[in-house]
Design an enzyme around this catalytic site. Structure first.
Site, PDB file in Angstrom:
ATOM      1  N   GLU A   1      63.484 100.893 -21.324  1.00  0.00           N
ATOM      2  CA  GLU A   1      62.776 101.398 -22.625  1.00  0.00           C
ATOM      3  C   GLU A   1      61.682 102.277 -22.140  1.00  0.00           C
ATOM      4  O   GLU A   1      61.191 102.050 -20.975  1.00  0.00           O
ATOM      5  CB  GLU A   1      62.018  99.991 -23.275  1.00  0.00           C
ATOM      6  CG  GLU A   1      62.963  99.002 -23.581  1.00  0.00           C
ATOM      7  CD  GLU A   1      62.204  97.472 -23.989  1.00  0.00           C
ATOM      8  OE1 GLU A   1      62.765  96.969 -24.936  1.00  0.00           O
ATOM      9  OE2 GLU A   1      61.321  97.244 -23.426  1.00  0.00           O
TER      10      GLU A   1
ATOM     11  N   ASP B   1      61.595  89.156 -26.779  1.00  0.00           N
ATOM     12  CA  ASP B   1      61.306  90.666 -26.890  1.00  0.00           C
ATOM     13  C   ASP B   1      62.132  91.558 -27.196  1.00  0.00           C
ATOM     14  O   ASP B   1      61.918  92.835 -26.651  1.00  0.00           O
ATOM     15  CB  ASP B   1      60.119  91.055 -25.757  1.00  0.00           C
ATOM     16  CG  ASP B   1      60.848  90.962 -24.521  1.00  0.00           C
ATOM     17  OD1 ASP B   1      62.175  90.476 -24.435  1.00  0.00           O
ATOM     18  OD2 ASP B   1      60.303  91.133 -23.434  1.00  0.00           O
TER      19      ASP B   1
HETATM   20  P1  NAD Z   1      61.949  85.613 -15.008  1.00  0.00           P
HETATM   21  O1  NAD Z   1      63.314  85.807 -15.068  1.00  0.00           O
HETATM   22  O2  NAD Z   1      61.242  85.861 -13.597  1.00  0.00           O
HETATM   23  O3  NAD Z   1      61.498  84.142 -15.409  1.00  0.00           O
HETATM   24  C1  NAD Z   1      62.015  83.580 -16.699  1.00  0.00           C
HETATM   25  C2  NAD Z   1      62.399  82.081 -16.350  1.00  0.00           C
HETATM   26  O4  NAD Z   1      62.645  81.372 -17.527  1.00  0.00           O
HETATM   27  C3  NAD Z   1      63.215  81.612 -15.181  1.00  0.00           C
HETATM   28  O5  NAD Z   1      62.416  80.951 -14.175  1.00  0.00           O
HETATM   29  C4  NAD Z   1      64.211  80.901 -16.057  1.00  0.00           C
HETATM   30  O6  NAD Z   1      64.957  79.616 -15.108  1.00  0.00           O
HETATM   31  C5  NAD Z   1      63.451  80.305 -17.047  1.00  0.00           C
HETATM   32  N1  NAD Z   1      64.446  79.986 -18.182  1.00  0.00           N
HETATM   33  C6  NAD Z   1      65.501  80.559 -18.845  1.00  0.00           C
HETATM   34  N2  NAD Z   1      65.951  80.108 -19.821  1.00  0.00           N
HETATM   35  C7  NAD Z   1      65.053  78.708 -19.890  1.00  0.00           C
HETATM   36  C8  NAD Z   1      65.101  77.824 -20.811  1.00  0.00           C
HETATM   37  N3  NAD Z   1      65.876  77.543 -21.899  1.00  0.00           N
HETATM   38  N4  NAD Z   1      64.082  76.866 -20.543  1.00  0.00           N
HETATM   39  C9  NAD Z   1      63.273  76.928 -19.741  1.00  0.00           C
HETATM   40  N5  NAD Z   1      63.137  77.897 -18.755  1.00  0.00           N
HETATM   41  C10 NAD Z   1      64.322  78.801 -19.147  1.00  0.00           C
HETATM   42  O7  NAD Z   1      61.170  86.388 -16.193  1.00  0.00           O
HETATM   43  P2  NAD Z   1      59.655  87.242 -16.361  1.00  0.00           P
HETATM   44  O8  NAD Z   1      59.412  88.416 -15.539  1.00  0.00           O
HETATM   45  O9  NAD Z   1      58.792  85.932 -16.101  1.00  0.00           O
HETATM   46  O10 NAD Z   1      59.804  87.234 -17.945  1.00  0.00           O
HETATM   47  C11 NAD Z   1      59.867  86.230 -18.690  1.00  0.00           C
HETATM   48  C12 NAD Z   1      60.310  86.966 -20.355  1.00  0.00           C
HETATM   49  O11 NAD Z   1      58.951  87.579 -20.748  1.00  0.00           O
HETATM   50  C13 NAD Z   1      61.259  87.869 -20.327  1.00  0.00           C
HETATM   51  O12 NAD Z   1      62.152  87.641 -21.153  1.00  0.00           O
HETATM   52  C14 NAD Z   1      60.653  89.272 -20.355  1.00  0.00           C
HETATM   53  O13 NAD Z   1      61.408  90.212 -20.967  1.00  0.00           O
HETATM   54  C15 NAD Z   1      59.654  88.781 -21.347  1.00  0.00           C
HETATM   55  N6  NAD Z   1      58.385  89.624 -20.984  1.00  0.00           N
HETATM   56  C16 NAD Z   1      57.571  89.891 -22.302  1.00  0.00           C
HETATM   57  C17 NAD Z   1      56.429  90.673 -22.120  1.00  0.00           C
HETATM   58  C18 NAD Z   1      55.692  90.911 -23.419  1.00  0.00           C
HETATM   59  O14 NAD Z   1      54.720  91.948 -23.395  1.00  0.00           O
HETATM   60  N7  NAD Z   1      55.776  90.285 -24.360  1.00  0.00           N
HETATM   61  C19 NAD Z   1      56.091  91.651 -20.967  1.00  0.00           C
HETATM   62  C20 NAD Z   1      56.757  91.094 -19.599  1.00  0.00           C
HETATM   63  C21 NAD Z   1      57.930  90.246 -19.892  1.00  0.00           C
END
Ligand code: NAD
Length: 348
Positions: free
Chosen positions: A64, A235
């Site tokens: 993005e 997101d």
């Molecule tokens: P990451 O992959 O490091 O961590 C995600 C965690 O979620 C993993 O540890 C995984 O095991 C866990 N997980 C997946 N499915 C699950 C479930 N059903 N139940 C419990 N745990 C589960 O990712 P990250 O960098 O920490 O990002 C997390 C999310 O936040 C991503 O989807 C990312 O796109 C989003 N994000 C959003 C913003 C925003 O501004 N809203 C900013 C950054 C990241």
């Protein structure tokens, strides 16, 4: 040092320098500073040039571009989201960004933004929770204990006075890592083995999981009256975390509706589903939390203005420091029309 005449140098903050800068300022102090910058820009919301981010989707992820401008500066972030990356030893989210001067169009900052995105997302969450969470909230359930989770937790501590975090991840190794990293930050850290256990006694429920599907991290019956939900992980189109029933019981607060309707939890709802824009709450034009029974939901997707605030902050903070290097990334001949001559002279 005299610079060769073609050089308009651009400050560049590498990952190493960003980490040194964060430690120099202090993580919690920086989260508070970022929240202030972001809140200040939410107060100027109407003057920004706003567009939903430009997303290029593939089967495994998304890339993005997130541009915006306040008329004086222009910023954009490049960011990806690839939930499968962690299983390959790579980050789910990586980013870099640029700030430019609108008057000349010249870049004034290029910086890593993987760290900065985690910091700005957390600062935004806590800034929003300060406005919406029940007064005196001191316990948060943190569901999804990946890369963003410690940042989310620390921002809630630094800005909202969080005392206890209750961790849950479907992968216990992620919870162990998160608990280890938070062991000495001055919070009570409780590791839980189910999401139901994690939400016990919590006034703030943060979902921050990564899975490219319509997941149900919180079911309708898990969410009682009076909580604030900080929904971070949903997101992207086809990537949500909450049961639709929660959305109908909650008051939903969003960054920029045209983007959130496509990417956020509310993609599950009709196009005219009622939401409140956060900038209006911050300017006290619209109510935020009205009473102790209300469920407030921040349907976070991450908006360009938050990155712009973070870029502005870094530009301001690196002045007179050693936390950047100058990049020769802009050809700027003495005679602006003699670009070719500059190239010819470089041969010798
Ligand atoms: P990451 O992959 O490091 O961590 C995600 C965690 O979620 C993993 O540890 C995984 O095991 C866990 N997980 C997946 N499915 C699950 C479930 N059903 N139940 C419990 N745990 C589960 O990712 P990250 O960098 O920490 O990002 C997390 C999310 O936040 C991503 O989807 C990312 O796109 C989003 N994000 C959003 C913003 C925003 O501004 N809203 C900013 C950054 C990241």
């Amino acid at each position: 040092m005299t610079l060769p005449s073609h050089k308009a140098l651009v400050p560049f903050v590498s990952v190493d320098n960003m980490m040194r800068l964060v430690h120099d300022i202090g993580i919690e102090a920086m989260l508070r500073d970022l929240a202030e910058y972001i809140e200040a820009d939410f107060k100027r919301w109407e003057l920004f040039d706003k567009t939903p981010r430009v997303a290029s989707h593939s089967e495994v992820g998304v890339i993005e571009l997130m541009p915006t401008s306040d008329g004086e500066a222009y910023g954009f972030k490049y960011v990806n989201g690839h939930p499968k990356n962690t299983s390959e030893g790579l980050q789910t989210v990586t980013a870099f960004g640029l700030l430019a001067d609108v008057y000349t169009g010249y870049p004034v900052l290029l910086t890593e933004m993987t760290m900065l995105t985690a910091l700005r997302t957390a600062a935004t969450s806590a800034m929003v929770a300060k406005h919406l969470a029940p007064k005196g909230s001191d316990t948060m359930a943190m569901i999804g204990n990946g890369a963003q989770s410690e940042f989310q937790t620390l921002a809630m501590k630094a800005i909202c006075g969080l005392k206890t975090v209750r961790l849950y991840d479907k992968d216990p190794a992620a919870t162990e890592k998160c608990a280890r990293n938070l062991a000495a930050v001055g919070l009570e850290v409780v590791c839980c083995s189910t999401p139901e256990e994690a939400i016990e006694g919590a006034q703030i429920l943060t979902t921050c999981t990564a899975d490219k599907q319509n997941a149900t991290i919180l079911t309708d019956n898990m969410v009682g009256a009076g909580v604030h939900i900080n929904a971070i992980g949903g997101d992207c189109p086809g990537k949500t975390e909450l049961a639709a029933g929660i959305l109908t019981r909650a008051d939903v607060f969003v960054e920029f509706p045209p983007q959130t309707r496509v990417e956020g939890e509310i993609q599950q709802m009709p196009d005219d589903f009622e939401v409140t824009e956060l900038w209006q709450v911050i300017l006290e034009q619209k109510p935020g939390r009205r009473d102790n029974k209300q469920i407030t939901l921040f349907d976070s997707v991450g908006f360009a203005i938050e990155d712009f605030s973070a870029l502005r902050y870094i530009r301001d903070r690196i002045k007179d420091t050693e936390f950047f290097i100058d990049l020769d990334m802009l050809a700027d001949p003495d005679d602006p029309r003699d670009l070719f001559g500059m190239l010819q002279r470089a041969e010798h």
